[in-house]
Design a protein around this motif. Structure first.
Motif, PDB file in Angstrom:
ATOM      1  N   GLY A  49      41.943  34.006  39.123  1.00  0.00           N
ATOM      2  CA  GLY A  49      43.201  33.356  39.443  1.00  0.00           C
ATOM      3  C   GLY A  49      43.070  32.473  40.658  1.00  0.00           C
ATOM      4  N   TYR A  50      44.120  32.456  41.479  1.00  0.00           N
ATOM      5  CA  TYR A  50      44.103  31.614  42.672  1.00  0.00           C
ATOM      6  C   TYR A  50      44.690  32.397  43.847  1.00  0.00           C
ATOM      7  CZ  TYR A  50      49.033  30.875  41.409  1.00  0.00           C
ATOM      8  OH  TYR A  50      50.352  31.060  41.088  1.00  0.00           O
ATOM      9  N   MET A  51      44.460  31.875  45.057  1.00  0.00           N
ATOM     10  CA  MET A  51      44.957  32.537  46.267  1.00  0.00           C
ATOM     11  C   MET A  51      45.693  31.531  47.140  1.00  0.00           C
ATOM     12  SD  MET A  51      42.920  34.769  49.171  1.00  0.00           S
ATOM     13  CE  MET A  51      41.997  33.400  49.896  1.00  0.00           C
ATOM     14  N   ASN A  66      40.107  28.901  42.829  1.00  0.00           N
ATOM     15  CA  ASN A  66      39.374  29.837  41.982  1.00  0.00           C
ATOM     16  C   ASN A  66      38.928  31.048  42.787  1.00  0.00           C
ATOM     17  OD1 ASN A  66      39.186  28.233  39.430  1.00  0.00           O
ATOM     18  ND2 ASN A  66      38.134  26.804  40.789  1.00  0.00           N
ATOM     19  N   ILE A  67      39.469  32.193  42.441  1.00  0.00           N
ATOM     20  CA  ILE A  67      39.076  33.432  43.103  1.00  0.00           C
ATOM     21  C   ILE A  67      39.153  34.557  42.067  1.00  0.00           C
ATOM     22  CG2 ILE A  67      41.370  34.151  43.917  1.00  0.00           C
ATOM     23  CD1 ILE A  67      39.864  34.793  46.644  1.00  0.00           C
ATOM     24  N   SER A  68      38.321  35.548  42.236  1.00  0.00           N
ATOM     25  CA  SER A  68      38.310  36.644  41.266  1.00  0.00           C
ATOM     26  C   SER A  68      38.221  37.977  41.991  1.00  0.00           C
ATOM     27  CB  SER A  68      37.145  36.492  40.285  1.00  0.00           C
ATOM     28  OG  SER A  68      35.897  36.608  40.948  1.00  0.00           O
ATOM     29  N   TRP A  69      38.623  39.025  41.294  1.00  0.00           N
ATOM     30  CA  TRP A  69      38.497  40.368  41.849  1.00  0.00           C
ATOM     31  C   TRP A  69      38.333  41.366  40.711  1.00  0.00           C
ATOM     32  CZ3 TRP A  69      42.955  37.493  41.935  1.00  0.00           C
ATOM     33  CH2 TRP A  69      44.100  38.014  41.322  1.00  0.00           C
ATOM     34  N   THR A  70      37.744  42.489  41.050  1.00  0.00           N
ATOM     35  CA  THR A  70      37.544  43.558  40.075  1.00  0.00           C
ATOM     36  C   THR A  70      38.352  44.778  40.497  1.00  0.00           C
ATOM     37  OG1 THR A  70      35.583  44.399  41.242  1.00  0.00           O
ATOM     38  CG2 THR A  70      35.219  42.773  39.493  1.00  0.00           C
ATOM     39  N   VAL A  71      38.704  45.571  39.508  1.00  0.00           N
ATOM     40  CA  VAL A  71      39.387  46.839  39.763  1.00  0.00           C
ATOM     41  C   VAL A  71      38.615  47.935  39.053  1.00  0.00           C
ATOM     42  CG1 VAL A  71      41.504  48.176  39.502  1.00  0.00           C
ATOM     43  CG2 VAL A  71      41.640  45.704  39.912  1.00  0.00           C
ATOM     44  N   ASP A  72      38.160  48.926  39.822  1.00  0.00           N
ATOM     45  CA  ASP A  72      37.612  50.165  39.256  1.00  0.00           C
ATOM     46  C   ASP A  72      38.265  51.304  40.017  1.00  0.00           C
ATOM     47  OD1 ASP A  72      35.935  49.989  41.665  1.00  0.00           O
ATOM     48  OD2 ASP A  72      34.605  48.739  40.452  1.00  0.00           O
ATOM     49  N   SER A  73      37.556  51.926  40.939  1.00  0.00           N
ATOM     50  CA  SER A  73      38.214  52.910  41.801  1.00  0.00           C
ATOM     51  C   SER A  73      38.837  52.242  43.022  1.00  0.00           C
ATOM     52  CB  SER A  73      37.220  53.981  42.252  1.00  0.00           C
ATOM     53  OG  SER A  73      36.136  53.381  42.954  1.00  0.00           O
ATOM     54  N   TYR A 192      49.000  35.293  56.033  1.00  0.00           N
ATOM     55  CA  TYR A 192      49.518  35.956  54.847  1.00  0.00           C
ATOM     56  C   TYR A 192      48.797  35.426  53.609  1.00  0.00           C
ATOM     57  CZ  TYR A 192      53.251  37.241  58.063  1.00  0.00           C
ATOM     58  OH  TYR A 192      53.959  37.735  59.137  1.00  0.00           O
ATOM     59  N   PHE A 193      48.404  36.340  52.728  1.00  0.00           N
ATOM     60  CA  PHE A 193      47.661  35.989  51.523  1.00  0.00           C
ATOM     61  C   PHE A 193      48.414  36.468  50.284  1.00  0.00           C
ATOM     62  CE2 PHE A 193      44.650  36.650  54.954  1.00  0.00           C
ATOM     63  CZ  PHE A 193      43.805  35.556  54.864  1.00  0.00           C
ATOM     64  N   LYS A 194      48.341  35.665  49.238  1.00  0.00           N
ATOM     65  CA  LYS A 194      48.899  36.048  47.948  1.00  0.00           C
ATOM     66  C   LYS A 194      47.890  35.673  46.863  1.00  0.00           C
ATOM     67  CE  LYS A 194      52.811  35.266  44.793  1.00  0.00           C
ATOM     68  NZ  LYS A 194      54.088  34.538  44.594  1.00  0.00           N
ATOM     69  N   LEU A 195      47.400  36.659  46.132  1.00  0.00           N
ATOM     70  CA  LEU A 195      46.462  36.431  45.047  1.00  0.00           C
ATOM     71  C   LEU A 195      47.190  36.623  43.727  1.00  0.00           C
ATOM     72  CD1 LEU A 195      44.761  37.679  47.596  1.00  0.00           C
ATOM     73  CD2 LEU A 195      42.913  37.758  45.916  1.00  0.00           C
ATOM     74  N   VAL A 196      47.082  35.654  42.856  1.00  0.00           N
ATOM     75  CA  VAL A 196      47.797  35.671  41.579  1.00  0.00           C
ATOM     76  C   VAL A 196      46.783  35.570  40.452  1.00  0.00           C
ATOM     77  CG1 VAL A 196      49.539  34.558  40.146  1.00  0.00           C
ATOM     78  CG2 VAL A 196      49.774  34.534  42.651  1.00  0.00           C
ATOM     79  N   SER A 197      46.808  36.522  39.531  1.00  0.00           N
ATOM     80  CA  SER A 197      45.873  36.476  38.411  1.00  0.00           C
ATOM     81  C   SER A 197      46.399  35.564  37.314  1.00  0.00           C
ATOM     82  CB  SER A 197      45.621  37.872  37.854  1.00  0.00           C
ATOM     83  OG  SER A 197      46.763  38.354  37.174  1.00  0.00           O
TER      84      SER A 197
END
Length: 201
Positions: A49-51, A66-73, A192-197
Motif C-alpha cells: 500500500g502507501y504511507m 509503495n510500502i509493504s508489511w507482513t503479519v505473522d506473530s 504521525y504515520f498512516k499506512l493504508v493497504s
C-alpha cells in the motif's frame, strides 16, 4: 531519560496486560486467547500500500507511494524509510546531524500487536513499534540516538476489515534521545504515520 523509562514501563504494562488476556479465556474485559489466535491467523499475509506522514495532524502529509508489511506473530514494516525522520527536526538542528539522518538506510520496523476489540466485522489493535536506533553526529560529538514511538493512544491504532482484508495502521513518534539526554520538542517534533493497504497476498 524520562522518555526512555516511560517507554520501557509502558511496554512492560502492555506486555503484562496481554499476558493477562492470554491467561484468561473468559475475561469479559477483552478478547480471549482463542479469539486473538483466530484474529492473527485471519490477518496473516503480506500487505502492500502507501504511507502518509506529517509532523502535524492538520497539515498536508507527505506520501511514500509503495510500502509493504507482513503479519505473522508481529507486524513487520519492510524497509521503513528511517531518513524521513529528518523532517521531524526543527530549524535549530545541527546541520551535520541533519545530514546524517537524511543518509540513514531503510530498515525493517517490527511492531507488537495487542487487541482492543475483535468482532465479526473487524479488529481494532494497539500497534506498538519498537524504537529506532541509529548513530548521528553534530559538529562537536557523535551520538547514539533513539527515536521512541507512542502506543496506547488514538494515534497508535490498527484497524482490520475482515470482509475486504484491508488494514490501516496509525503510528506516531514520541521523542528523541541523544546519548543520555532526552531532547525537547524545540528540536524534535512528533511525526504521525498512516499506512493504508491496497492489496493483500
Amino acid at each position: 531519560m524520562k522518555r526512555k523509562w516511560y517507554y520501557m514501563v509502558w511496554c512492560m504494562l502492555i506486555t503484562l496486560g496481554l499476558t493477562a488476556c492470554l491467561n484468561d479465556d473468559n475475561d469479559d474485559n477483552g478478547p480471549s486467547l482463542q479469539e486473538m489466535k483466530k484474529a492473527m491467523s485471519k490477518m496473516q499475509g503480506t500487505y502492500s500500500g502507501y504511507m502518509l506522514y506529517s509532523e502535524s495532524l492538520v497539515g498536508i502529509p507527505d506520501t511514500v507511494k509503495n510500502i509493504s508489511w507482513t503479519v505473522d506473530s508481529v507486524i513487520t514494516i519492510k524497509d521503513f524509510p528511517v531518513s524521513i525522520l529528518a523532517k521531524s527536526f526543527t530549524s535549530i538542528v545541527d546541520s551535520t546531524l541533519l545530514a546524517d539522518v537524511k543518509k540513514l538506510p531503510a530498515e525493517d520496523l517490527t511492531c507488537l500487536v495487542g487487541f482492543y476489540s475483535i468482532v465479526d466485522e473487524g479488529y481494532t489493535m494497539n500497534v506498538i513499534p519498537r524504537a529506532l536506533k541509529f548513530t548521528a553526529a553534530t559538529s562537536k560529538q557523535v551520538y547514539d540516538c533513539i527515536v521512541y514511538f507512542m502506543n496506547g493512544d488514538e494515534y497508535s491504532l490498527g484497524n482490520f476489515n475482515t470482509a475486504s482484508s484491508e488494514m490501516v495502521l496509525y503510528m506516531n513518534t514520541y521523542g528523541l534521545q541523544m546519548g543520555d539526554e532526552e531532547q525537547s520538542d524545540a528540536l524534535f517534533k512528533k511525526t504521525y504515520f498512516k499506512l493504508v493497504s491496497t492489496a493483500k497476498q
